[in-house]
Design a protein around this motif. Sequence first.
Motif, mmCIF file in Angstrom:
data_model
loop_
_atom_site.group_PDB
_atom_site.id
_atom_site.type_symbol
_atom_site.label_atom_id
_atom_site.label_comp_id
_atom_site.label_asym_id
_atom_site.label_seq_id
_atom_site.Cartn_x
_atom_site.Cartn_y
_atom_site.Cartn_z
ATOM 1 N N ALA A 72 0.824 -1.215 0.000
ATOM 2 C CA ALA A 72 0.000 0.000 0.000
ATOM 3 C C ALA A 72 0.856 1.263 0.000
ATOM 4 C CB ALA A 72 -0.924 -0.003 1.215
ATOM 5 N N GLU A 73 2.046 1.176 0.591
ATOM 6 C CA GLU A 73 2.928 2.327 0.718
ATOM 7 C C GLU A 73 4.071 2.310 -0.292
ATOM 8 O OE1 GLU A 73 2.226 2.464 5.585
ATOM 9 O OE2 GLU A 73 4.131 1.769 4.758
ATOM 10 N N LYS A 74 3.927 1.504 -1.325
ATOM 11 C CA LYS A 74 5.009 1.289 -2.284
ATOM 12 C C LYS A 74 5.564 2.596 -2.856
ATOM 13 C CE LYS A 74 6.167 -1.653 -6.243
ATOM 14 N NZ LYS A 74 5.657 -2.693 -7.181
ATOM 15 N N ASP A 75 4.684 3.552 -3.129
ATOM 16 C CA ASP A 75 5.119 4.815 -3.724
ATOM 17 C C ASP A 75 5.570 5.847 -2.690
ATOM 18 O OD1 ASP A 75 4.568 3.839 -6.263
ATOM 19 O OD2 ASP A 75 2.477 4.513 -6.175
ATOM 20 N N ASN A 76 5.311 5.557 -1.423
ATOM 21 C CA ASN A 76 5.695 6.487 -0.360
ATOM 22 C C ASN A 76 5.989 5.689 0.912
ATOM 23 O OD1 ASN A 76 6.183 8.912 0.951
ATOM 24 N ND2 ASN A 76 4.029 9.221 1.495
ATOM 25 N N PRO A 77 7.104 4.964 0.936
ATOM 26 C CA PRO A 77 7.405 4.048 2.041
ATOM 27 C C PRO A 77 7.495 4.738 3.397
ATOM 28 C CG PRO A 77 8.847 3.640 0.167
ATOM 29 C CD PRO A 77 8.148 4.925 -0.113
ATOM 30 N N VAL A 78 7.056 4.030 4.416
ATOM 31 C CA VAL A 78 7.114 4.510 5.797
ATOM 32 C C VAL A 78 8.147 3.719 6.594
ATOM 33 C CG1 VAL A 78 5.821 4.739 7.965
ATOM 34 C CG2 VAL A 78 4.725 5.314 5.773
ATOM 35 N N ALA A 79 8.164 2.408 6.384
ATOM 36 C CA ALA A 79 9.081 1.533 7.129
ATOM 37 C C ALA A 79 10.482 1.557 6.519
ATOM 38 C CB ALA A 79 8.549 0.116 7.158
ATOM 39 N N ASP A 80 11.447 1.200 7.350
ATOM 40 C CA ASP A 80 12.838 1.083 6.899
ATOM 41 C C ASP A 80 13.260 -0.373 6.767
ATOM 42 O OD1 ASP A 80 13.519 3.990 7.007
ATOM 43 O OD2 ASP A 80 12.951 3.687 9.097
ATOM 44 N N VAL A 81 12.820 -1.204 7.708
ATOM 45 C CA VAL A 81 13.100 -2.637 7.648
ATOM 46 C C VAL A 81 11.818 -3.389 7.963
ATOM 47 C CG1 VAL A 81 15.545 -2.386 8.267
ATOM 48 C CG2 VAL A 81 13.845 -2.721 10.080
ATOM 49 N N ALA A 82 11.760 -4.637 7.524
ATOM 50 C CA ALA A 82 10.575 -5.459 7.762
ATOM 51 C C ALA A 82 11.004 -6.861 8.169
ATOM 52 C CB ALA A 82 9.708 -5.518 6.507
ATOM 53 N N TYR A 83 10.179 -7.467 9.018
ATOM 54 C CA TYR A 83 10.418 -8.818 9.546
ATOM 55 C C TYR A 83 9.174 -9.642 9.274
ATOM 56 C CZ TYR A 83 10.444 -12.260 13.455
ATOM 57 O OH TYR A 83 10.367 -13.382 14.241
ATOM 58 N N TYR A 84 9.350 -10.889 8.811
ATOM 59 C CA TYR A 84 8.188 -11.720 8.507
ATOM 60 C C TYR A 84 8.608 -13.160 8.297
ATOM 61 C CZ TYR A 84 9.639 -8.930 4.347
ATOM 62 O OH TYR A 84 10.343 -8.183 3.433
ATOM 63 N N GLY A 85 7.605 -14.031 8.224
ATOM 64 C CA GLY A 85 7.867 -15.417 7.876
ATOM 65 C C GLY A 85 8.406 -15.505 6.462
ATOM 66 N N VAL A 86 9.173 -16.543 6.188
ATOM 67 C CA VAL A 86 9.942 -16.619 4.948
ATOM 68 C C VAL A 86 9.078 -16.488 3.694
ATOM 69 C CG1 VAL A 86 9.882 -19.162 4.951
ATOM 70 C CG2 VAL A 86 11.675 -17.960 3.681
ATOM 71 N N SER A 87 7.884 -17.055 3.687
ATOM 72 C CA SER A 87 7.077 -16.991 2.469
ATOM 73 C C SER A 87 6.667 -15.556 2.157
ATOM 74 C CB SER A 87 5.838 -17.890 2.576
ATOM 75 O OG SER A 87 4.940 -17.423 3.555
ATOM 76 N N PHE A 88 6.444 -14.751 3.184
ATOM 77 C CA PHE A 88 6.096 -13.351 2.963
ATOM 78 C C PHE A 88 7.311 -12.550 2.500
ATOM 79 C CE2 PHE A 88 2.541 -14.621 5.625
ATOM 80 C CZ PHE A 88 1.479 -13.990 4.998
ATOM 81 N N GLY A 89 8.504 -12.919 2.999
ATOM 82 C CA GLY A 89 9.724 -12.266 2.525
ATOM 83 C C GLY A 89 9.950 -12.519 1.047
#
Length: 337
Positions: A72-89
């Motif tokens: 949703a924020e692809k054109d205006n990113p808010v986060a700097d890093v992200a953590y998730y389960g491997v399939s989402f990565g």
Amino acid sequence: MIHRTLKLLGLAAAFSVTAGLSAAQAEDAICYNCPPQWADWATQLTVIKENLGYDIPHDNKNSGQTLSQLLAEKDNPVADVAYYGVSFGIQAAEQGVVDAYKPTHFDEIPEGLKDPEGRWFTIHSGTLGFFVNVAALEGKPVPQSWADLLKPEYKGMVGYLDPTSAFVGYAGAVAVNRAMGGSLDDFGPGIEYFKKLAANDPIVPKQTAYARVVSGEIPILLDYDFNAYRAKYKDMADVAFVIPAEGTVVVPYVMSLVKNAPHAEKGKKILDFIMSDKGQAVWANAFLRPIRASAMSEDVAKKFLPESDYARSTPVDYSKMAAVQDGFAQKYLAEVR
């Protein structure tokens, strides 16, 4: 009267925006899906503050919500890093919302547990099983198998995170499906299992439910070993961890640098730190298996179940697990919920 009310609402909105901006300005970097009650992110963020001086707020998204937000924020990113389960990565890399970055010690991560370009990489792993509040069972035996959870005596006692949103929920679905004879090409056995489990009135939260197990509200939760060990050895709760007799899966958790991150250099330093000796030791001390095995002390290793139990915990094809995730979610929503 209406004019005055609108004026007051306008002032309130302006104050809210100003307060939000002030809060954002007080943060040095943003990590999506870094909840304090999951994987001891509370300690990791504290240690990052002590070593890097960065204030990073807690974030209670799950893996699916994190990916949705990044898109949703692809054109205006808010986060700097992200953590998730491997399939989402893997999906985040495919959707083009993360950047290639190879942190410190990247070369020590085994092949298959990282994107070759560094768009995602494993920081630790967990084994999926039963996180059981023994006292909350009120004298009933601790379940030892997937089949046990279907018994009427556990009605209203079994919980699992929503497998269409939370990664641990999907990992549980992959585990039970394989244990019931299914595969990543055939989720039929797993879907049938969840249909049967529905008769036992399961509890299906969307977010991490650690506190609800420790309190006894959810006596049995499909969850990872590290949460059960944390409850047992740090919160001194009367809990047990069970690797089901029919088998289960070991699952990597990964991180990424967000594409066009507002604080990209800080994001890189955060990822470097998480892969450092100090950062990896936080995971080990929280009973996760750090991707750098050297961070696991002998004292911590002794608190895990015997290796003979862990022999029932095996990897899967994580790329394929990611590829079929949406198909599973649609099937689950159509047939189970």
